[in-house]
Design a protein around this motif. Structure first.
Motif, short mmCIF file in Angstrom:
data_model
loop_
_atom_site.label_atom_id
_atom_site.label_comp_id
_atom_site.label_asym_id
_atom_site.label_seq_id
_atom_site.Cartn_x
_atom_site.Cartn_y
_atom_site.Cartn_z
N ILE A 1 9.38 3.09 1.84
CA ILE A 1 9.40 2.39 0.56
C ILE A 1 10.78 1.79 0.39
N ALA B 1 5.67 -0.19 0.92
CA ALA B 1 5.71 -0.54 -0.50
C ALA B 1 7.12 -1.03 -0.83
N ASN C 1 5.66 3.22 -5.58
CA ASN C 1 5.10 4.24 -4.70
C ASN C 1 3.75 4.73 -5.21
#
Length: 77
Positions: free
Chosen positions: A34, A61, A65
């Motif tokens: 992420i 991402a 999240n």
């Protein structure tokens, strides 16, 4: 906190290759990556392009999240 590049905000600086290599190893092992950043708009797009094209690193991402499983979901018996 480590960064994939040595910061020259809002531009990118020289790659932090040891960290990039570390992230690639963990991504290949199945970990989710992420990217949490203050960048938005064009400078975020530029950073993501740099990561994908130069560092060959893609994130699961960006600043979110919500699509990741919670630890409690992963370890239920």
């Amino acid at each position: 906190m480590e960064h994939c590049v040595f910061l020259l905000w809002p531009d990118t600086g020289e790659p932090n290759q040891p960290l990039i290599d570390y992230l690639k190893i963990h991504k290949k092992a199945g970990d989710k990556l992420i990217l949490w950043t203050c960048r938005s708009g064009v400078i975020l797009d530029k950073a993501l392009s740099w990561c994908k094209e130069i560092a060959k690193l893609e994130f699961d991402a960006v600043n979110d999240n919500s699509n990741m499983p919670r630890p409690s979901q992963l370890y239920r018996q």
